[in-house]
Design an enzyme around this catalytic site. Structure first.
Site, PDB file in Angstrom:
ATOM      1  N   SER A   3       0.538   4.217  -5.531  1.00  0.00           N
ATOM      2  CA  SER A   3      -0.624   3.925  -6.360  1.00  0.00           C
ATOM      3  C   SER A   3      -1.377   5.209  -6.747  1.00  0.00           C
ATOM      4  O   SER A   3      -0.771   6.162  -7.232  1.00  0.00           O
ATOM      5  CB  SER A   3      -1.518   2.934  -5.613  1.00  0.00           C
TER       6      SER A   3
ATOM      7  N   ASP B 107       1.397  -2.822  -7.956  1.00  0.00           N
ATOM      8  CA  ASP B 107       0.821  -1.841  -7.039  1.00  0.00           C
ATOM      9  C   ASP B 107       1.712  -1.551  -5.835  1.00  0.00           C
ATOM     10  O   ASP B 107       2.090  -2.454  -5.091  1.00  0.00           O
ATOM     11  CB  ASP B 107      -0.529  -2.366  -6.554  1.00  0.00           C
TER      12      ASP B 107
END
Length: 250
Positions: A39, A149
């Site tokens: 991320s 994510d």
């Protein structure tokens, strides 16, 4: 075989602490030979792998904040166009092959329900996927994956980088602080749930690190961009508190 590897957790704005960690390591004469990230940690790790210094990356974030480009980037409310513009203004290469250091980026493949890690291909698109918070940002289609994510299933990616490094340093910016919270607004609830979901898998990943750091970031939310310098310094302090340990790496 690389001498020193570094793995960086996701964590929104708190990921800026990774740059303080890198600055601390460099000030001690330690430069990682390979980087992995999830991320926001993957985005900042990619800039470092592209040859930017920790302080240059900090200034790029601050400049983008002041210009309005990143005002919503780390809050999970950003658009793909906004993040791509950030890549453009920072000059981030669009292919892994053009980086100065090897890089691994974790993401979650929603189609096949598993964590995936990339070290080649379209860097920008993979980073977009690794930052795609579910329910807020649409998954990114890449090859036969629907990427979301990386923090969901692999927020401290060690699987690919660990076998290739003599020593592995882990930097995690998501320590759960079990303190009384007066108000639990929508973002605080989201942040607390995120920390609870990832805590166990990060704890397992941490056992594969030779040196594991958790900068003290209790007062800083992963959703606000008001304190980049303070967050950077927290990462720096985390290294200097273990200066003797890290000097042995030399």
């Amino acid at each position: 075989m690389f001498k020193i590897g570094l793995t960086l957790s996701g964590g929104g704005t708190r990921s800026i602490a990774h740059m303080g960690v890198l600055q601390g390591l460099e000030d001690l004469g330690i430069r990682p030979d390979a980087v992995a990230g999830a991320s926001a940690g993957a985005v900042l790790g990619a800039l470092y792998a592209a040859g930017r210094s920790p302080r240059q990356i900090l200034e790029a974030v601050k400049t983008s904040v002041s210009s309005g480009l990143l005002n919503k980037l780390f809050s999970g409310l950003f658009t793909a166009d906004g993040l791509q513009q950030f890549f453009k203004v920072t000059g981030l290469p669009n292919r892994f092959e053009y980086l100065s250091l090897p890089l691994w980026v974790s993401a979650t493949d929603l189609r096949n329900c598993r964590a995936v890690t990339f070290s080649d291909g379209d860097l920008h698109k993979i980073l977009l996927g690794s930052c795609a918070i579910p329910g807020v940002f649409s998954p990114v289609h890449y090859r036969d994956h629907e990427l979301a994510d990386g923090g969901i299933l692999d927020n401290l990616p060690v699987r690919e980088i660990r076998p290739l490094c003599e020593k592995l340093i882990g930097s995690n910016v998501n320590k759960i602080h079990v303190s009384a919270v007066k108000t639990m607004n929508r973002l605080r609830v989201l942040e607390r749930c995120f920390h609870l979901v990832i805590a166990e898998q990060v704890a397992v990943s941490a056992t594969f690190c030779d040196h594991y750091l958790q900068p003290e970031l209790g007062r800083y939310s992963m959703f606000e961009l008001k304190y980049p310098d303070q967050i950077f310094r927290a990462g720096y302090r985390a290294v200097m508190q273990h200066e003797k340990v890290f000097r042995r790496l030399l």
